[in-house]
Design an enzyme around this catalytic site. Structure first.
Site, mmCIF file in Angstrom:
data_model
loop_
_atom_site.group_PDB
_atom_site.id
_atom_site.type_symbol
_atom_site.label_atom_id
_atom_site.label_comp_id
_atom_site.label_asym_id
_atom_site.label_seq_id
_atom_site.Cartn_x
_atom_site.Cartn_y
_atom_site.Cartn_z
ATOM 1 C CB THR A 1 -0.924 0.038 1.226
ATOM 2 O OG1 THR A 1 -0.130 -0.055 2.409
ATOM 3 C CG2 THR A 1 -1.938 -1.096 1.191
ATOM 4 C CE LYS A 2 4.401 1.142 4.288
ATOM 5 N NZ LYS A 2 3.801 1.735 5.491
ATOM 6 C CG ASN A 3 2.927 7.346 -1.534
ATOM 7 O OD1 ASN A 3 2.088 6.845 -0.785
ATOM 8 N ND2 ASN A 3 2.987 8.657 -1.746
#
Length: 365
Positions: free
Chosen positions: A187-189
């Site tokens: 889910t991180k950038n």
């Protein structure tokens, strides 16, 4: 109930990269080299180039990145590490795993990042490092923190798990301290398709030690010079990250565009993130605060809008950290009791966010 606007949809988020992922996986199979191969080496080089830094070490995940940064410093059992009181528990777990003492310092209620004014009061003769967390995608106020580290001769470790590409006064997160620790959780950038992490460090000495620590304490196969770990960045995850890294700035710009809609159109009934020209927030998480957070979350769900809470329980109240359950951190507690994370991802559209805003602004207090 299917959601009209989920908080996150990883399949939609990764759809633009699917063809490249499939081709890369075929290449990976054909190469027949699955551990610490050319993909890891190339990703380390490219991630270093992005940050204009020379020393990058790929590791298994963000928690390991923090643990190995502490291990590389050879601190003594019982040494103290200053850390924000409202971070995700992984930051504090890294300290505990290393036999060190976490000293929690309250955040600024407006930025949610560690309050530099409160750090100096927490420094003792046992303090050896400050571990800052660039929470939600905004850098900490680094100038006073760097000054404290210099004056007190403290190591500085940056938890950059939520701040890929974020800057303070034009300088990237992860490039201020002795170590910059990154997670590439999906889910991180900049997200992998599984667990993955990396460390930026400033010295060749630390770089060489980190390479040993991640690989059983070994530089040469079957020759183990120190007590190490099995914490290698997976070759296929490195390959996928190499595909997405050139798009990180585009991903960040999209999230900033969505955040700008929230900031300009949400009513003043909600406490919104502060904006300051010294900080370029990449909005890994767009959070608001509201005294009736739980009722607000339920209301949005009734309207088919997904949200998350980052995080519902303050670290000092977690059962895993029962040795600090008796402590009192009112600012952290206030944040954890009122914060709500809104949809704001590469998978969301401008229309999605306008709908969320309209729904929020119709919430009856």
């Amino acid at each position: 109930m299917s959601l009209t606007i989920p908080y996150e949809n990883l399949k939609t988020l990764n759809r633009p990269f699917e063809a490249a992922f499939k081709q890369k996986f075929t290449d990976f199979l054909d190469a027949g080299w699955y551990i610490l191969g050319k993909e890891v080496t190339k990703f380390e080089e490219e991630f270093g180039d992005y940050h204009n830094e020379q020393y990058v070490v790929g590791v298994a995940n963000g928690l390991d990145a923090l643990i190995l940064s502490l291990k590389a410093c050879d601190f003594k059992d019982g040494d103290e590490i200053i850390v924000p009181s409202n971070t995700y528990i992984a930051t504090i777990l890294s300290i505990v795993h290393c036999g060190l003492v976490p000293v929690l310092v309250e955040p600024d209620i407006n930025t949610y990042n560690i309050d530099p004014q409160k750090i100096e009061d927490a420094v003792t003769e046992r303090t050896v490092a400050i571990m800052v967390v660039h929470l939600y995608g905004q850098c900490c106020e680094m100038d006073p923190i760097l000054s404290i580290c210099k004056n007190k001769n403290l190591k500085l470790i940056e938890d950059c798990a939520q701040a890929h590409g974020a800057t303070y006064k034009g300088k990237l997160a992860g490039t201020f301290g002795d170590f910059g620790a990154f997670s590439f959780y999906p889910t991180k950038n900049l997200g992998a398709l599984g667990d993955a992490g990396a460390l930026i460090c400033k010295s060749e000495k630390h770089y060489q030690k980190l390479r040993q620590l991640r690989n059983y304490g070994s530089e040469k196969k079957y020759h183990n010079e120190i007590v190490g770990y099995n914490s290698r960045l997976d070759e296929i995850q490195a390959a996928f990250l190499r595909i997405k890294l050139p798009y990180l700035n585009e991903i960040n710009l999209h999230k900033k565009k969505l955040a700008a809609i929230y900031l300009s159109e949400l009513s003043d009934n909600f406490i919104k993130p502060v904006v300051n020209n010294d900080f370029s927030n990449v909005y890994h998480i767009f959070n608001i605060r509201h005294p009736e957070r739980d009722r607000l979350k339920a209301y949005l769900l009734e309207n088919r809008i997904g949200t998350e809470i980052h995080y519902p329980i303050a670290p000092h109240k977690q059962k895993a950290l029962k040795f600090m359950n008796h402590l009192n951190y009112p600012v952290s507690t206030e944040i954890h009791n009122t914060t709500l994370s809104l949809p704001c991802s590469f998978a969301h559209t401008v229309e999605d966010i306008h709908y969320v805003v309209e729904t929020l602004n119709n919430f009856i207090l």
